[in-house]
Design a protein around this motif. Structure first.
Motif, PDB file in Angstrom:
ATOM      1  N   ALA A  13       0.793  -1.213   0.019  1.00  0.00           N
ATOM      2  CA  ALA A  13       0.147   0.190  -0.017  1.00  0.00           C
ATOM      3  C   ALA A  13       0.840   1.198   0.129  1.00  0.00           C
ATOM      4  N   GLU A  14       1.858   1.220   0.683  1.00  0.00           N
ATOM      5  CA  GLU A  14       2.831   2.273   0.825  1.00  0.00           C
ATOM      6  C   GLU A  14       3.410   2.583  -0.623  1.00  0.00           C
ATOM      7  N   ALA A  15       3.749   1.558  -1.029  1.00  0.00           N
ATOM      8  CA  ALA A  15       4.544   1.653  -2.629  1.00  0.00           C
ATOM      9  C   ALA A  15       3.442   2.212  -3.438  1.00  0.00           C
ATOM     10  N   GLN A  16       2.302   1.728  -3.493  1.00  0.00           N
ATOM     11  CA  GLN A  16       1.203   2.084  -4.477  1.00  0.00           C
ATOM     12  C   GLN A  16       0.995   3.797  -4.122  1.00  0.00           C
ATOM     13  N   ALA A  17       0.915   3.955  -2.788  1.00  0.00           N
ATOM     14  CA  ALA A  17       0.810   5.665  -2.492  1.00  0.00           C
ATOM     15  C   ALA A  17       1.870   6.384  -3.238  1.00  0.00           C
ATOM     16  N   ARG A  18       3.096   5.732  -2.968  1.00  0.00           N
ATOM     17  CA  ARG A  18       4.213   6.474  -3.561  1.00  0.00           C
ATOM     18  C   ARG A  18       4.062   6.723  -5.282  1.00  0.00           C
ATOM     19  N   ILE A  19       3.764   5.517  -5.641  1.00  0.00           N
ATOM     20  CA  ILE A  19       3.577   5.724  -7.374  1.00  0.00           C
ATOM     21  C   ILE A  19       2.328   6.401  -7.452  1.00  0.00           C
ATOM     22  N   ASN A  20       1.154   6.597  -6.793  1.00  0.00           N
ATOM     23  CA  ASN A  20       0.050   7.386  -7.245  1.00  0.00           C
ATOM     24  C   ASN A  20       0.448   8.930  -6.847  1.00  0.00           C
ATOM     25  N   SER A  21       1.477   9.357  -5.906  1.00  0.00           N
ATOM     26  CA  SER A  21       1.598  10.568  -5.775  1.00  0.00           C
ATOM     27  C   SER A  21       2.571  11.236  -6.778  1.00  0.00           C
ATOM     28  N   LYS A  22       3.137  10.612  -7.779  1.00  0.00           N
ATOM     29  CA  LYS A  22       3.750  11.072  -8.907  1.00  0.00           C
ATOM     30  C   LYS A  22       2.798  11.703  -9.813  1.00  0.00           C
ATOM     31  N   TYR A  23       1.528  11.150  -9.982  1.00  0.00           N
ATOM     32  CA  TYR A  23       0.460  11.420 -10.984  1.00  0.00           C
ATOM     33  C   TYR A  23       0.172  13.387 -10.751  1.00  0.00           C
ATOM     34  N   LEU A  52      -8.833  10.091 -16.830  1.00  0.00           N
ATOM     35  CA  LEU A  52      -7.846   9.590 -17.682  1.00  0.00           C
ATOM     36  C   LEU A  52      -8.151   7.986 -17.914  1.00  0.00           C
ATOM     37  N   TYR A  53      -8.197   7.280 -16.728  1.00  0.00           N
ATOM     38  CA  TYR A  53      -8.692   5.804 -16.816  1.00  0.00           C
ATOM     39  C   TYR A  53      -9.976   5.422 -17.628  1.00  0.00           C
ATOM     40  N   GLU A  54     -10.824   6.141 -17.563  1.00  0.00           N
ATOM     41  CA  GLU A  54     -12.002   5.691 -18.265  1.00  0.00           C
ATOM     42  C   GLU A  54     -11.993   5.862 -19.665  1.00  0.00           C
ATOM     43  N   VAL A  55     -11.130   7.024 -19.934  1.00  0.00           N
ATOM     44  CA  VAL A  55     -10.857   7.439 -21.465  1.00  0.00           C
ATOM     45  C   VAL A  55      -9.871   6.523 -22.216  1.00  0.00           C
ATOM     46  N   LEU A  56      -9.107   6.046 -21.277  1.00  0.00           N
ATOM     47  CA  LEU A  56      -8.002   5.219 -22.067  1.00  0.00           C
ATOM     48  C   LEU A  56      -8.153   3.796 -22.000  1.00  0.00           C
ATOM     49  N   PHE A 108       4.768   1.770 -20.797  1.00  0.00           N
ATOM     50  CA  PHE A 108       4.290   1.340 -19.395  1.00  0.00           C
ATOM     51  C   PHE A 108       3.928  -0.438 -19.876  1.00  0.00           C
ATOM     52  N   GLN A 109       3.591  -0.729 -18.699  1.00  0.00           N
ATOM     53  CA  GLN A 109       3.055  -2.456 -18.769  1.00  0.00           C
ATOM     54  C   GLN A 109       1.563  -2.313 -19.182  1.00  0.00           C
ATOM     55  N   THR A 110       0.909  -3.201 -19.775  1.00  0.00           N
ATOM     56  CA  THR A 110      -0.197  -3.232 -20.025  1.00  0.00           C
ATOM     57  C   THR A 110      -1.111  -3.083 -18.723  1.00  0.00           C
ATOM     58  N   ILE A 111      -0.979  -3.822 -17.814  1.00  0.00           N
ATOM     59  CA  ILE A 111      -1.583  -3.934 -16.260  1.00  0.00           C
ATOM     60  C   ILE A 111      -1.502  -2.696 -15.741  1.00  0.00           C
ATOM     61  N   ASP A 112      -0.671  -1.636 -16.097  1.00  0.00           N
ATOM     62  CA  ASP A 112      -0.429  -0.396 -15.469  1.00  0.00           C
ATOM     63  C   ASP A 112      -1.421   0.440 -15.735  1.00  0.00           C
ATOM     64  N   LEU A 113      -2.259   0.282 -16.878  1.00  0.00           N
ATOM     65  CA  LEU A 113      -3.356   1.070 -17.393  1.00  0.00           C
ATOM     66  C   LEU A 113      -4.645   0.162 -17.047  1.00  0.00           C
ATOM     67  N   TRP A 114      -4.539  -0.902 -17.489  1.00  0.00           N
ATOM     68  CA  TRP A 114      -5.904  -1.887 -17.424  1.00  0.00           C
ATOM     69  C   TRP A 114      -6.356  -1.859 -15.985  1.00  0.00           C
ATOM     70  N   GLU A 115      -5.505  -1.991 -14.913  1.00  0.00           N
ATOM     71  CA  GLU A 115      -5.767  -2.136 -13.433  1.00  0.00           C
ATOM     72  C   GLU A 115      -5.270  -0.901 -12.796  1.00  0.00           C
ATOM     73  N   LYS A 116      -5.167   0.040 -13.355  1.00  0.00           N
ATOM     74  CA  LYS A 116      -5.056   1.514 -12.868  1.00  0.00           C
ATOM     75  C   LYS A 116      -4.052   1.263 -11.917  1.00  0.00           C
ATOM     76  N   ASN A 118      -0.465   2.090 -12.457  1.00  0.00           N
ATOM     77  CA  ASN A 118       0.660   3.087 -12.421  1.00  0.00           C
ATOM     78  C   ASN A 118       0.108   4.076 -13.564  1.00  0.00           C
ATOM     79  N   LEU A 119      -0.709   4.982 -13.348  1.00  0.00           N
ATOM     80  CA  LEU A 119      -1.248   5.888 -14.501  1.00  0.00           C
ATOM     81  C   LEU A 119      -0.314   7.000 -14.672  1.00  0.00           C
ATOM     82  N   TYR A 120       0.845   7.280 -13.857  1.00  0.00           N
ATOM     83  CA  TYR A 120       1.674   7.935 -14.079  1.00  0.00           C
ATOM     84  C   TYR A 120       2.690   7.650 -15.154  1.00  0.00           C
ATOM     85  N   SER A 121       3.033   6.340 -15.321  1.00  0.00           N
ATOM     86  CA  SER A 121       3.776   5.838 -16.330  1.00  0.00           C
ATOM     87  C   SER A 121       3.090   6.018 -17.648  1.00  0.00           C
ATOM     88  N   VAL A 122       1.902   6.053 -17.889  1.00  0.00           N
ATOM     89  CA  VAL A 122       0.894   6.098 -19.020  1.00  0.00           C
ATOM     90  C   VAL A 122       1.130   7.458 -19.462  1.00  0.00           C
TER      91      VAL A 122
END
Length: 187
Positions: A13-23, A52-56, A108-116, A118-122
């Motif tokens: 959860a901490e790692a995911q929060a760090r990734i999300n904070s870059k967005y 962004l997620y809904e559109v892409l 990015f990896q497919t899963i980064d977008l499909w499962e939301k 790492n939208l920052y990498s998208v």
């Protein structure tokens, strides 16, 4: 992210929060506006992560985008909303952008977008593609891409460089004398 999957906990959860904070909402909005300028879609260019997620997420807009760069980059765009068909679209987009010159470390990896995940990498991938757009006669986005700066050295210059002693080799100045491994320092 799938609604049937448990949320992350602990260090994940901490790692995911760090990734999300870059967005960044502003950069995402700029990216969506650029996509709209080229493709005519999406109608909503709000930069929040959910939009962004809904559109892409189904990958169709991404495939249409790369086809504007080079016709036929993605030959078959799946219109189905089935998960594996959407992920095929995203994967086809990723393969096409690599061929268009986007460095693999900026994709990015497919899963980064499909499962939301790492939208920052998208957004980084789309920004990188935006820099390449000028090479294809399309409006570009972001900072101008750097140009190659090749330097030519004469044989004399190369030989002169071999006589320079690098500071990485160290020197004997400033060393403490009398101290070696195993001895104590006398104070």
């Amino acid at each position: 992210m799938s609604e049937y999957r448990a949320g992350k906990a602990g260090i994940n959860a901490e790692a995911q929060a760090r990734i999300n904070s870059k967005y960044n909402d502003e950069i995402a909005q700029e990216t969506l506006e650029w996509i709209q300028k080229i493709t005519g879609s999406p109608a909503n260019t709000a930069g929040d992560a959910e939009n962004l997620y809904e559109v892409l997420k189904d990958g169709t807009l991404l495939c249409h985008l790369v086809n504007k760069f080079q016709e036929g980059s993605v030959k078959k765009i799946n219109q189905s909303t089935m998960a594996f068909k959407c992920m095929e679209n995203i994967n086809a987009f990723l393969e096409a952008v690599k061929k268009l010159g986007v460095p693999s470390q900026e994709t990015f990896q497919t899963i980064d977008l499909w499962e939301k995940q790492n939208l920052y990498s998208v957004v980084v991938c789309l920004q990188s593609l935006g820099r390449k757009a000028g090479n294809f006669g399309l409006p570009s986005m972001g900072p101008k891409e750097s140009e190659r700066n090749v330097r030519e050295f004469s044989e004399d210059q190369l030989k002169a460089g071999q006589n320079v002693i690098s500071l990485q080799y160290g020197s004997n100045k400033g060393q403490q004398s009398g101290i070696s491994f195993g001895n104590r320092r006398q104070i």
